[in-house]
Scaffold this active site. Sequence first.
Site, PDB file in Angstrom:
ATOM      1  N   SER A  14       0.834  -1.207   0.000  1.00 11.22           N
ATOM      2  CA  SER A  14       0.000   0.000   0.000  1.00 11.22           C
ATOM      3  C   SER A  14       0.874   1.266   0.000  1.00 11.22           C
ATOM      4  O   SER A  14       0.532   2.257  -0.647  1.00 11.22           O
ATOM      5  CB  SER A  14      -0.989   0.003   1.165  1.00 11.22           C
ATOM      6  OG  SER A  14      -0.342   0.116   2.398  1.00 11.22           O
ATOM      7  N   ASN A  15       2.002   1.226   0.690  1.00  9.63           N
ATOM      8  CA  ASN A  15       2.911   2.382   0.626  1.00  9.63           C
ATOM      9  C   ASN A  15       3.540   2.504  -0.752  1.00  9.63           C
ATOM     10  O   ASN A  15       3.727   3.614  -1.262  1.00  9.63           O
ATOM     11  CB  ASN A  15       3.993   2.267   1.704  1.00  9.63           C
ATOM     12  CG  ASN A  15       3.468   2.695   3.051  1.00  9.63           C
ATOM     13  OD1 ASN A  15       3.242   3.876   3.289  1.00  9.63           O
ATOM     14  ND2 ASN A  15       3.237   1.722   3.929  1.00  9.63           N
ATOM     15  N   MET A  90      10.713  -6.371   4.607  1.00 12.69           N
ATOM     16  CA  MET A  90      10.958  -6.922   5.945  1.00 12.69           C
ATOM     17  C   MET A  90      12.250  -7.719   6.027  1.00 12.69           C
ATOM     18  O   MET A  90      12.307  -8.760   6.666  1.00 12.69           O
ATOM     19  CB  MET A  90       9.741  -7.763   6.377  1.00 12.69           C
ATOM     20  CG  MET A  90       8.441  -6.987   6.387  1.00 12.69           C
ATOM     21  SD  MET A  90       8.493  -5.434   7.311  1.00 12.69           S
ATOM     22  CE  MET A  90       8.201  -6.043   8.960  1.00 12.69           C
ATOM     23  N   VAL A  92      16.478  -7.124   6.684  1.00  9.00           N
ATOM     24  CA  VAL A  92      17.519  -6.148   7.040  1.00  9.00           C
ATOM     25  C   VAL A  92      18.596  -6.161   5.961  1.00  9.00           C
ATOM     26  O   VAL A  92      19.027  -7.224   5.513  1.00  9.00           O
ATOM     27  CB  VAL A  92      18.119  -6.500   8.423  1.00  9.00           C
ATOM     28  CG1 VAL A  92      19.277  -5.573   8.762  1.00  9.00           C
ATOM     29  CG2 VAL A  92      17.039  -6.438   9.500  1.00  9.00           C
ATOM     30  N   LEU A  93      19.014  -4.980   5.519  1.00  8.02           N
ATOM     31  CA  LEU A  93      20.069  -4.878   4.500  1.00  8.02           C
ATOM     32  C   LEU A  93      21.432  -4.858   5.184  1.00  8.02           C
ATOM     33  O   LEU A  93      21.584  -4.310   6.278  1.00  8.02           O
ATOM     34  CB  LEU A  93      19.863  -3.597   3.684  1.00  8.02           C
ATOM     35  CG  LEU A  93      18.581  -3.575   2.846  1.00  8.02           C
ATOM     36  CD1 LEU A  93      18.280  -2.159   2.362  1.00  8.02           C
ATOM     37  CD2 LEU A  93      18.680  -4.541   1.661  1.00  8.02           C
ATOM     38  N   ASN A 107      13.288   4.668   4.285  1.00  7.13           N
ATOM     39  CA  ASN A 107      12.440   3.608   4.851  1.00  7.13           C
ATOM     40  C   ASN A 107      11.259   4.254   5.560  1.00  7.13           C
ATOM     41  O   ASN A 107      11.356   5.384   6.031  1.00  7.13           O
ATOM     42  CB  ASN A 107      13.242   2.784   5.870  1.00  7.13           C
ATOM     43  CG  ASN A 107      12.425   1.659   6.468  1.00  7.13           C
ATOM     44  OD1 ASN A 107      11.676   0.970   5.761  1.00  7.13           O
ATOM     45  ND2 ASN A 107      12.539   1.449   7.773  1.00  7.13           N
ATOM     46  N   HIS A 109       8.700   3.437   8.800  1.00 10.84           N
ATOM     47  CA  HIS A 109       8.569   2.562   9.971  1.00 10.84           C
ATOM     48  C   HIS A 109       7.332   3.013  10.756  1.00 10.84           C
ATOM     49  O   HIS A 109       7.132   4.221  10.955  1.00 10.84           O
ATOM     50  CB  HIS A 109       9.832   2.672  10.831  1.00 10.84           C
ATOM     51  CG  HIS A 109       9.788   1.782  12.026  1.00 10.84           C
ATOM     52  ND1 HIS A 109      10.054   0.420  11.952  1.00 10.84           N
ATOM     53  CD2 HIS A 109       9.468   2.031  13.321  1.00 10.84           C
ATOM     54  CE1 HIS A 109       9.915  -0.113  13.154  1.00 10.84           C
ATOM     55  NE2 HIS A 109       9.562   0.843  13.999  1.00 10.84           N
ATOM     56  N   SER A 136       7.293   7.079  10.799  1.00 10.24           N
ATOM     57  CA  SER A 136       8.478   7.892  10.483  1.00 10.24           C
ATOM     58  C   SER A 136       9.047   7.464   9.141  1.00 10.24           C
ATOM     59  O   SER A 136       9.143   6.267   8.863  1.00 10.24           O
ATOM     60  CB  SER A 136       9.582   7.657  11.525  1.00 10.24           C
ATOM     61  OG  SER A 136       9.091   7.829  12.841  1.00 10.24           O
ATOM     62  N   ASP A 145      16.609   1.036  11.857  1.00 10.74           N
ATOM     63  CA  ASP A 145      15.588   2.033  12.198  1.00 10.74           C
ATOM     64  C   ASP A 145      16.142   3.243  12.943  1.00 10.74           C
ATOM     65  O   ASP A 145      15.478   3.782  13.851  1.00 10.74           O
ATOM     66  CB  ASP A 145      14.468   1.385  13.044  1.00 10.74           C
ATOM     67  CG  ASP A 145      13.727   0.299  12.290  1.00 10.74           C
ATOM     68  OD1 ASP A 145      13.662   0.371  11.048  1.00 10.74           O
ATOM     69  OD2 ASP A 145      13.219  -0.634  12.934  1.00 10.74           O
ATOM     70  N   ALA A 173      -2.046   7.046   7.792  1.00  5.96           N
ATOM     71  CA  ALA A 173      -1.177   8.232   7.851  1.00  5.96           C
ATOM     72  C   ALA A 173       0.138   8.010   7.098  1.00  5.96           C
ATOM     73  O   ALA A 173       0.793   8.964   6.679  1.00  5.96           O
ATOM     74  CB  ALA A 173      -0.893   8.590   9.307  1.00  5.96           C
TER      75      ALA A 173
HETATM   76  C1  GAR Z   1       3.830  -0.606   6.845  1.00  4.72           C
HETATM   77  O1  GAR Z   1       3.011  -0.360   7.952  1.00  4.72           O
HETATM   78  C2  GAR Z   1       5.269  -0.240   7.147  1.00  4.72           C
HETATM   79  O2  GAR Z   1       5.405   0.842   8.009  1.00  4.72           O
HETATM   80  C3  GAR Z   1       5.753  -1.510   7.815  1.00  4.72           C
HETATM   81  O3  GAR Z   1       5.168  -2.551   7.077  1.00  4.72           O
HETATM   82  C4  GAR Z   1       3.903  -2.110   6.574  1.00  4.72           C
HETATM   83  C5  GAR Z   1       3.855  -2.434   5.092  1.00  4.72           C
HETATM   84  O4  GAR Z   1       2.590  -2.205   4.547  1.00  4.72           O
HETATM   85  N1  GAR Z   1       7.179  -1.569   7.797  1.00  4.72           N
HETATM   86  C6  GAR Z   1       7.907  -2.044   8.785  1.00  4.72           C
HETATM   87  O5  GAR Z   1       7.426  -2.507   9.810  1.00  4.72           O
HETATM   88  C7  GAR Z   1       9.410  -1.992   8.559  1.00  4.72           C
HETATM   89  N2  GAR Z   1      10.107  -2.136   9.772  1.00  4.72           N
HETATM   90  P1  GAR Z   1       2.407  -2.061   2.983  1.00  4.72           P
HETATM   91  O6  GAR Z   1       3.040  -3.294   2.345  1.00  4.72           O
HETATM   92  O7  GAR Z   1       0.928  -2.066   2.763  1.00  4.72           O
HETATM   93  O8  GAR Z   1       3.048  -0.790   2.531  1.00  4.72           O
END
Ligand code: GAR
Length: 203
Positions: A14-15, A90, A92-93, A107, A109, A136, A145, A173
């Site tokens: 979604s992001n 998900m 870690v690089l 990124n 978070h 963030s 992070d 958000a």
């Molecule tokens: C998001 O909430 C993002 O902040 C989180 O995974 C979700 C992905 O949703 N990321 C982390 O937790 C990274 N540490 P999405 O695939 O719908 O964008």
Amino acid sequence: MTQNIAIFISGRGSNMAALIEAAQDSELDARVALVVSNKPDAAGLEKATAAGIETLVVPSKGKSREAFEQEVERHLIREQIDLICLAGFMRVLSAGFVGRWESKILNIHPSLLPSFPGLHVHEQALSAGVAVSGCSVHWVTAELDSGPIVGQAVVPVSAIESADDLAERIQQAEHPLYAACLRRVLGGKPKTETTDQYLLCVL
Ligand code: GAR
């Protein structure tokens, strides 16, 4: 010169979708050139294909970090990628990868960093009893992070909600935040926006 963006995902995307839409803004000289997933079944892959964006799947399972990154990097170089946006990626690089792409990886978070890095973020926030949480966007450094923050959105927390409900509200958000941060990084104006649901600030 057009900025070529790669988006790394592991799931829903979604992001990623919010970033694809933001990059289409005619005021920005940018294009999402590649979507990379380490999970062959990530739902975001279909969304990327539907948006006409090239996808690359490199399964990370059973591969060393270096082998995974080397394969991905070949494509990043071929596509002349300028900026990498991690969007629910998900894995870690390695410090080596982050060093080679220094100041080129963003990124998102789902907490107000530096609070609650890592996993189980919403459970951590609820058990700490915070009144606000949020999300963030930050530059990625070798330490998890903890790189410089580009922007944050603040979301009020209800003491009686579940971690899933909080995750859902924070995700709403995340999309305008990540889009605004991308615009900022590509040379756009900083942004402050308040709605009933969140307060969004980009540096
Ligand atoms: C998001 O909430 C993002 O902040 C989180 O995974 C979700 C992905 O949703 N990321 C982390 O937790 C990274 N540490 P999405 O695939 O719908 O964008």
